[in-house]
Design an enzyme around this catalytic site. Structure first.
Site, PDB file in Angstrom:
ATOM      1  CG  ASP A  36      -2.404   0.741   1.182  1.00  0.00           C
ATOM      2  OD1 ASP A  36      -3.092   0.022   0.719  1.00  0.00           O
ATOM      3  OD2 ASP A  36      -2.056   2.111   0.982  1.00  0.00           O
ATOM      4  CG  ASP A  60       2.780   5.667  -6.343  1.00  0.00           C
ATOM      5  OD1 ASP A  60       1.929   5.207  -6.862  1.00  0.00           O
ATOM      6  OD2 ASP A  60       3.165   7.163  -6.567  1.00  0.00           O
ATOM      7  CB  SER A 167     -14.863  -0.685 -12.068  1.00  0.00           C
ATOM      8  OG  SER A 167     -15.887  -0.038 -11.874  1.00  0.00           O
ATOM      9  CE1 TYR A 180     -12.124   3.650  -9.948  1.00  0.00           C
ATOM     10  CE2 TYR A 180     -14.102   3.172 -11.102  1.00  0.00           C
ATOM     11  CZ  TYR A 180     -13.096   2.950 -10.337  1.00  0.00           C
ATOM     12  OH  TYR A 180     -13.284   1.656  -9.304  1.00  0.00           O
ATOM     13  CE  LYS A 184     -10.868   0.315 -11.345  1.00  0.00           C
ATOM     14  NZ  LYS A 184      -9.678  -0.226 -10.599  1.00  0.00           N
TER      15      LYS A 184
END
Ligand code: NAP
Length: 273
Positions: A36, A60, A167, A180, A184
């Site tokens: 993370d 990252d 997603s 986004y 995705k």
């Protein structure tokens, strides 16, 4: 124990869906590297799994040098990688999120008034280069950087599993998050292409396309907008991180041994195509 003695890496494992996946994989016998940006959060996930079952590493995923260092650490500590879950992700935040929320509520109120929608989204025309690039960098670059390193491990042994977190945004397009949705969608196309590329090496690559799941990422969504999503969700509720984790367990384990290049969508019926 479906993942006994397997070595897994879960990116973005300090929160939400990633944390649920890491914990379930550990319960099923895997040793899990929890990555993370937020190291204390990753350490909390490892503590919840039992310290012997995992290792927290900060990196990252949008930075290829940090990703290389993450995999070098996996090489030193474990010498192998069986499962990669590309899960790290971000959603619109700060003023961008506030603007989206304000417009969504205004549009709903206008719709309910029966006078037609007067407030337009205008998201793409207002988007900054920085917002676009960071969204693509974390999701799409991050998935590529981690996949590239993981394949160097997996191709040595001609086996492995990669799971990419896409997603419903990739399947439907989210009107208030074009960046986004593009990221995705790119992940889904990448999943299909790499699955074809590495299938002859016994490496399987699949994607998960969750619907709306209760996590810190979605916590800021207002009650009114939650209700609007519920109105389009046949099961009448949001999903739990554990319901995505069980999907990931299926794709990670030998139960899905004939699946590659596919997507599974735990979404309560929001999208059925
Ligand atoms: P979350 O609770 O916000 O967890 C995401 C984690 O990823 C956070 O710990 C975050 O750290 C970390 N992260 C962000 N950028 C990173 C980076 N560059 N490198 C490494 N770690 C990074 O979100 P979530 O809801 O569990 O989402 C997990 C994944 O599922 C994401 O890819 C998301 O797009 C996808 N997804 C979620 C939903 C949903 O409804 N929740 C639906 C479909 C798909 P910080 O907190 O420090 O940023």
């Amino acid at each position: 124990m479906k993942l006994k003695d397997r070595i897994a890496l879960v990116t973005g494992g300090g929160s939400g869906i990633g944390r649920a996946i890491a914990r379930l994989f550990a319960e099923e016998g895997a040793r899990v590297v929890v990555n993370d940006l937020n190291l204390p959060a990753a350490e909390q996930t490892v503590a919840a799994m039992g310290a012997a079952r995992g290792r927290a590493v900060r990196a990252d995923v949008a930075d290829s040098a940090q990703v290389r260092a993450l995999f070098a650490e996996i090489e030193r500590e474990f010498g192998a990688l069986d499962i990669l879950v590309n899960n790290a992700g971000i959603a619109p935040a700060g003023t961008e999120r506030e603007a989206i929320g304000g417009k969504a509520e205004a549009r709903l109120a206008e719709l309910l008034s029966g006078q037609g929608v007067q407030t337009h989204w205008d998201i793409t025309q207002a988007m900054t280069d920085e917002a676009w690039r960071r969204m693509i960098a974390v999701h799409l670059d991050g998935t590529f950087f981690c996949t590239r390193e993981a394949l160097r491990f997996m191709s040595r042994r001609n086996r492995g599993v990669i799971i990419n977190m896409s997603s419903v945004a990739a399947l439907m397009g989210l009107e208030n998050a074009p960046h986004y949705s593009a990221a995705k969608g790119g992940i889904l196309a990448f999943t299909r292409a790499v699955a074809r590329e590495v299938g002859s090496q016994g490496i399987r690559v699949n994607a998960i396309c969750p619907g709306f799941i209760d996590t810190p990422m979605t916590a800021p969504i207002s009650p009114l907008l939650r209700t609007a999503v519920l109105g389009r969700t046949p099961l009448g509720r949001w999903g739990e991180p554990g319901e995505v984790a069980t999907t990931a367990l299926f794709l990670a384990s030998d139960d899905s041994s004939f699946f590659t290049g596919q997507w599974l969508s735990p979404n309560g019926g929001l999208f059925t195509g």
